[in-house]
Write a protein that holds these residues in place. Structure first.
Motif, PDB file in Angstrom:
ATOM      1  N   GLU A 166      44.028  41.145  48.141  1.00  0.00           N
ATOM      2  CA  GLU A 166      44.671  40.765  46.889  1.00  0.00           C
ATOM      3  C   GLU A 166      43.614  40.375  45.886  1.00  0.00           C
ATOM      4  N   THR A 209      52.042  36.647  57.303  1.00  0.00           N
ATOM      5  CA  THR A 209      53.180  36.260  56.498  1.00  0.00           C
ATOM      6  C   THR A 209      54.445  36.106  57.328  1.00  0.00           C
ATOM      7  N   THR A 249      54.435  37.032  40.629  1.00  0.00           N
ATOM      8  CA  THR A 249      53.911  38.292  40.107  1.00  0.00           C
ATOM      9  C   THR A 249      54.789  38.858  39.017  1.00  0.00           C
ATOM     10  N   VAL A 280      48.358  38.570  40.021  1.00  0.00           N
ATOM     11  CA  VAL A 280      47.911  38.945  41.356  1.00  0.00           C
ATOM     12  C   VAL A 280      48.272  40.408  41.582  1.00  0.00           C
ATOM     13  N   VAL A 281      47.273  41.220  41.898  1.00  0.00           N
ATOM     14  CA  VAL A 281      47.550  42.635  42.143  1.00  0.00           C
ATOM     15  C   VAL A 281      46.948  43.020  43.487  1.00  0.00           C
ATOM     16  N   ARG A 282      47.477  44.077  44.035  1.00  0.00           N
ATOM     17  CA  ARG A 282      46.942  44.582  45.296  1.00  0.00           C
ATOM     18  C   ARG A 282      45.628  45.302  45.011  1.00  0.00           C
ATOM     19  N   ASN A 291      44.593  45.274  52.878  1.00  0.00           N
ATOM     20  CA  ASN A 291      45.229  43.961  52.720  1.00  0.00           C
ATOM     21  C   ASN A 291      44.360  43.021  51.887  1.00  0.00           C
ATOM     22  N   GLY A 307      43.396  39.371  53.294  1.00  0.00           N
ATOM     23  CA  GLY A 307      44.498  38.927  54.137  1.00  0.00           C
ATOM     24  C   GLY A 307      44.297  39.280  55.601  1.00  0.00           C
ATOM     25  N   GLU A 345      52.167  48.000  40.816  1.00  0.00           N
ATOM     26  CA  GLU A 345      50.873  47.377  41.134  1.00  0.00           C
ATOM     27  C   GLU A 345      49.719  48.262  40.704  1.00  0.00           C
ATOM     28  N   ILE A 351      43.124  38.347  42.386  1.00  0.00           N
ATOM     29  CA  ILE A 351      43.708  37.441  41.391  1.00  0.00           C
ATOM     30  C   ILE A 351      42.880  37.603  40.124  1.00  0.00           C
ATOM     31  N   PRO A 403      48.713  35.667  50.962  1.00  0.00           N
ATOM     32  CA  PRO A 403      48.685  37.125  50.889  1.00  0.00           C
ATOM     33  C   PRO A 403      50.094  37.670  50.856  1.00  0.00           C
ATOM     34  N   ARG A 404      50.305  38.593  49.941  1.00  0.00           N
ATOM     35  CA  ARG A 404      51.637  39.155  49.825  1.00  0.00           C
ATOM     36  C   ARG A 404      51.779  40.287  50.831  1.00  0.00           C
TER      37      ARG A 404
END
Lengths: 205, 326
Positions: free
Chosen positions: B99, B207, B179, B107-109, B97, B125, B32, B101, B196-197
């Motif tokens: 993300e 989640t 991803t 999608v990256v943190r 938290n 998130g 990431e 896009i 949110p991942r």
């Protein structure tokens, strides 16, 4: 349905490496694929040399970050991406050793390392692989950086002889000579260490 | 006395010694971070420095033309730098938290100091927050970078699957963003707001999957499927899991990757090409596809990858997953 075997072996991802490399400078996805292909090998290489998971992670991170920043200038040569990334890893490893040496004397460094940076888990792992390997690592530390790099690439990187020579940046013949000399130097270090240990033991008696 | 052969043998032993796999969280986080670095536009400072240190070419005979060219270039560069400066001001500070896009759908943190290109979308998130310039974004905020400015929009409501579909899905289904960085999703299929991942070590509260015993209408709440694969998971009798997906034009085969967890922790996101902790469970699967989940596994996640005849990935699904009672 047969379940997958838990294995660390690599699954071919079907991508042409040369194409990935050509796209990697502009396409983060292509670089990510290269990363996933090599991260385990690079980590394993550094772990074998250092015996520390933390150091292996640090140096692996530095290796791929440098690779990402340099990928634009990468020119495809025989052997492809592998020798190139291992060359970067070897340089990062040498930088790591240099920084550690600068941080204090080797003895102080080893003491600090033993006190702080080795987790119980790592100690357990070390005892599994044997104290002899630790002694060998310590002996490697005492070689000059060029010899260290040659032996690391030859024996610890899981590269073919040709790719190890490419990663070292020398012809196969030159690399063989350097490895030969490095092996001889390592033998001297080990013998000197053994002699010193015998003398210390004699004095203790 | 040590012989050279002893030394070589020792080195071979060292080279052949078992090494532990790198921690999955480390591998994922580093990927990431690399993706975030690669996605960050070159800094304005570097661009300016490049201008300052560009070597001069002493062609004095062409001085007037050169001067005119320099003037035009300076204007263009000035405008470009001005635009970049506006964008460069948009940096993430202390993201928690978050993300991001990216405009190409990846999608990256969000990481500290990450610069946001035009078109990037931020999703904050659970319990998350981030400062961007003077703006403080909090949990649930969604913001888009438009012409170097941050526009905060209302969070999109989650899409609930059709109850008729839900009737067939009697287990909690969690969907995640596609991803697989090797293949960016089609822009037209990119989600407005992906779920949110979860962080690899401690998944955010949002989640957490609902209880398996809850009614299907509430357990199948998920985000819009960005891929036309439209992957669905159903738990059959016992511990059998069935996956169904739609065919993709041009796909000649479908691979399935899986991650599992034997503890309370959420499994890692399955990635392709599979690297531990992701495992390839099928190389040439057809929909519907089913598989028994081994005893002891508490949670499982799957992702389907469509490949063409040359082995190139042409589409990836979101991951779906389910949990089993201990």
């Amino acid at each position: 349905v047969p379940l997958p075997r838990r294995t660390s072996s690599f699954i071919e991802d079907g991508f042409d490496e040369r194409e990935l490399v050509s796209r990697a400078a502009t396409d983060p996805g292509a670089f990510a694929t290269l990363y996933r292909r090599y991260v385990h090998r690079v980590h394993g290489y550094i772990y074998r040399r250092t015996g520390s998971r933390d150091v292996a992670e640090d140096v692996t991170s530095a290796t791929f970050e440098r690779a990402l920043r340099s990928i634009e200038g990468f020119e495809w040569r025989a052997g492809g991406f592998g020798p190139w990334i291992f060359r970067i890893a070897a340089n990062e490893l040498a930088d790591h050793h240099r920084r550690q040496a600068r941080a204090g004397s080797p003895r102080a460094h080893r003491a600090v390392h033993a006190l702080h940076s080795v987790t119980q888990e790592e100690i357990d792992e070390r005892s599994e692989v044997g104290a002899d390997l630790d002694a060998l690592r310590t002996a490697l530390d005492r070689l000059n950086p060029r010899y260290q790099r040659a032996l690391e690439l030859r024996y610890l990187a899981s590269l073919s002889h040709e790719d190890a020579a490419r990663a070292f940046g020398a012809s196969k013949a030159t690399f063989a000579v350097v490895v030969h000399r490095a092996t001889a130097a390592l033998r001297k270090v080990i013998d000197a260490h053994a002699r010193a240990a015998r003398i210390a033991e004699g004095r203790a008696r | 006395m040590t012989t050279k052969n002893d030394v070589r043998e020792g080195l071979r032993q060292l080279g052949g010694a078992d090494v532990p796999e790198p921690r999955a969280a480390f591998v994922e986080l580093l990927e990431e971070r690399l993706t975030a670095i690669a996605s960050t536009p070159p800094s304005v400072e570097n661009a300016a420095r490049a201008q300052v240190f560009r070597p001069r070419r002493p062609r004095l005979a062409l001085a007037p033309m050169l001067a005119a060219t320099i003037l035009v270039v300076a204007l263009v560069v000035g405008v470009a730098l001005d635009r970049n400066t506006a964008s460069a001001a948009l940096e993430l500070h202390a993201p928690v938290n978050v993300e991001v896009i990216l405009p190409d759908g990846r999608v990256v943190r969000g990481v500290d100091g990450m610069r946001l290109p035009d078109g990037a979308r931020l999703v904050i998130g659970s319990s998350g927050s981030v400062r961007v310039g003077e703006r403080l974004l909090r949990e649930g905020d969604v913001a888009v970078v438009v012409d170097g400015r941050l526009e905060v929009t209302e969070p999109s409501p989650p899409v609930t699957t059709d109850p008729r579909d839900a009737a067939t899905t009697t287990v909690p289904v969690r969907a995640g963003p596609p991803t697989n960085a090797a293949e960016a999703p089609q822009p037209t299929e990119a989600p407005d707001v992906p779920a949110p991942r979860p962080a690899p070590t401690e998944p955010p509260a949002t989640t957490a999957a609902p209880e398996p015993t809850r009614p299907p209408a509430t357990t199948t709440t998920t985000r819009a499927e960005p891929s036309s694969l439209d992957l669905q998971l159903t738990v059959l009798e016992g511990r059998n899991v069935k996956l169904t997906w739609r065919s993709i034009p041009g796909a000649t085969r479908y691979a399935i990757v899986r991650t599992t967890s034997e503890t309370d922790a959420a499994p890692a996101e399955p990635v392709y090409p599979a690297q531990p902790p992701s495992y390839l469970v099928a190389e040439n699967a057809t929909s519907p596809w089913s598989q028994p989940v081994p005893a002891g596994v508490r949670a499982v996640r799957y992702r389907v990858i469509a490949l063409d005849s040359t082995g190139r990935v042409i589409a990836t699904s979101r991951f779906v997953g389910t949990e089993f009672p201990a």
